[in-house]
Motif scaffolding. Structure first.
Motif, PDB file in Angstrom:
ATOM      1  N   VAL A  17       0.755  -1.132  -0.084  1.00  0.00           N
ATOM      2  CA  VAL A  17       0.029   0.323  -0.017  1.00  0.00           C
ATOM      3  C   VAL A  17       0.899   1.174   0.114  1.00  0.00           C
ATOM      4  O   VAL A  17       0.621   2.344  -0.863  1.00  0.00           O
ATOM      5  CB  VAL A  17      -0.867   0.057   1.164  1.00  0.00           C
ATOM      6  N   VAL A  18       2.050   1.317   0.830  1.00  0.00           N
ATOM      7  CA  VAL A  18       2.861   2.324   0.902  1.00  0.00           C
ATOM      8  C   VAL A  18       3.367   2.554  -0.634  1.00  0.00           C
ATOM      9  O   VAL A  18       3.486   3.795  -1.099  1.00  0.00           O
ATOM     10  CB  VAL A  18       4.080   2.155   1.844  1.00  0.00           C
ATOM     11  N   VAL A  19       3.956   1.590  -1.127  1.00  0.00           N
ATOM     12  CA  VAL A  19       4.553   1.764  -2.538  1.00  0.00           C
ATOM     13  C   VAL A  19       3.593   2.337  -3.682  1.00  0.00           C
ATOM     14  O   VAL A  19       3.981   3.025  -4.443  1.00  0.00           O
ATOM     15  CB  VAL A  19       5.204   0.253  -2.956  1.00  0.00           C
ATOM     16  N   GLY A  20       2.437   1.539  -3.436  1.00  0.00           N
ATOM     17  CA  GLY A  20       1.342   2.023  -4.380  1.00  0.00           C
ATOM     18  C   GLY A  20       0.941   3.436  -4.098  1.00  0.00           C
ATOM     19  O   GLY A  20       0.586   4.166  -5.026  1.00  0.00           O
ATOM     20  N   GLY A  21       1.125   3.829  -2.992  1.00  0.00           N
ATOM     21  CA  GLY A  21       0.729   5.536  -2.750  1.00  0.00           C
ATOM     22  C   GLY A  21       2.118   6.191  -3.217  1.00  0.00           C
ATOM     23  O   GLY A  21       1.506   7.443  -4.088  1.00  0.00           O
ATOM     24  N   VAL A  22       3.008   5.880  -3.229  1.00  0.00           N
ATOM     25  CA  VAL A  22       4.113   6.739  -3.565  1.00  0.00           C
ATOM     26  C   VAL A  22       4.022   6.762  -5.093  1.00  0.00           C
ATOM     27  O   VAL A  22       4.511   7.814  -5.756  1.00  0.00           O
ATOM     28  CB  VAL A  22       5.596   6.169  -3.109  1.00  0.00           C
ATOM     29  N   LEU A  38       1.584   6.503  -6.975  1.00  0.00           N
ATOM     30  CA  LEU A  38       0.443   7.169  -7.239  1.00  0.00           C
ATOM     31  C   LEU A  38       1.042   8.673  -7.320  1.00  0.00           C
ATOM     32  O   LEU A  38       0.470   9.569  -7.790  1.00  0.00           O
ATOM     33  CB  LEU A  38      -0.866   7.122  -6.416  1.00  0.00           C
ATOM     34  N   LEU A  39       1.307   9.034  -6.104  1.00  0.00           N
ATOM     35  CA  LEU A  39       2.098  10.494  -6.037  1.00  0.00           C
ATOM     36  C   LEU A  39       2.982  10.774  -6.996  1.00  0.00           C
ATOM     37  O   LEU A  39       3.004  11.927  -7.638  1.00  0.00           O
ATOM     38  CB  LEU A  39       2.847  10.623  -4.590  1.00  0.00           C
ATOM     39  N   GLU A  40       3.758   9.755  -7.500  1.00  0.00           N
ATOM     40  CA  GLU A  40       4.698  10.263  -8.319  1.00  0.00           C
ATOM     41  C   GLU A  40       3.979  10.488  -9.767  1.00  0.00           C
ATOM     42  O   GLU A  40       4.268  11.293 -10.828  1.00  0.00           O
ATOM     43  CB  GLU A  40       5.766   9.119  -8.717  1.00  0.00           C
ATOM     44  N   ALA A  41       2.918   9.713 -10.116  1.00  0.00           N
ATOM     45  CA  ALA A  41       2.097   9.776 -11.221  1.00  0.00           C
ATOM     46  C   ALA A  41       1.360  11.152 -11.331  1.00  0.00           C
ATOM     47  O   ALA A  41       1.006  11.988 -12.343  1.00  0.00           O
ATOM     48  CB  ALA A  41       1.196   8.784 -11.425  1.00  0.00           C
ATOM     49  N   LEU A  42       0.813  11.421 -10.156  1.00  0.00           N
ATOM     50  CA  LEU A  42       0.335  12.896 -10.149  1.00  0.00           C
ATOM     51  C   LEU A  42       1.225  13.967 -10.245  1.00  0.00           C
ATOM     52  O   LEU A  42       0.621  15.132 -10.441  1.00  0.00           O
ATOM     53  CB  LEU A  42      -0.718  12.900  -8.774  1.00  0.00           C
ATOM     54  N   ALA A  43       2.383  13.950  -9.845  1.00  0.00           N
ATOM     55  CA  ALA A  43       3.331  14.866  -9.972  1.00  0.00           C
ATOM     56  C   ALA A  43       3.451  15.277 -11.165  1.00  0.00           C
ATOM     57  O   ALA A  43       3.940  16.425 -11.578  1.00  0.00           O
ATOM     58  CB  ALA A  43       4.701  14.557  -9.027  1.00  0.00           C
ATOM     59  N   ARG A  44       3.297  14.195 -12.339  1.00  0.00           N
ATOM     60  CA  ARG A  44       3.642  14.688 -13.530  1.00  0.00           C
ATOM     61  C   ARG A  44       2.414  15.397 -14.006  1.00  0.00           C
ATOM     62  O   ARG A  44       2.545  15.932 -14.990  1.00  0.00           O
ATOM     63  CB  ARG A  44       4.217  13.354 -14.406  1.00  0.00           C
TER      64      ARG A  44
END
Length: 72
Positions: free
Chosen positions: A59-64, A66-72
């Motif tokens: 879940v933590v890795v998935g959240g990271v 997701l954050l990386e994808a949203l940052a782009r």
């Protein structure tokens, strides 16, 4: 996969632009890589020490990611 490749390309671009300071660029890159690995390791240990299981790490890795994808 693209996030792994991006760091290599950024490093190559920096080295091409800073040929005179190759050792400094390499040392800085290694420091940043080691620091990020240490932070990830300690974050995983904190999750496990607080009673989380391997699925909590997913879940933590998935959240990271997701954050990386949203940052782009």
């Amino acid at each position: 996969m693209p996030s792994v490749d991006a760091s290599s390309f950024i490093y190559k671009i920096l080295v091409d632009r800073m040929e005179d300071s190759f050792p400094a660029v390499t040392a800085k890159r290694e420091f940043i890589l080691n620091a990020s690995r240490s932070v990830a390791l300690f974050a995983g240990l904190i999750v496990l020490a607080s009673g989380g299981d391997v699925y909590a790490l997913y879940v933590v890795v998935g959240g990271v990611i997701l954050l990386e994808a949203l940052a782009r």
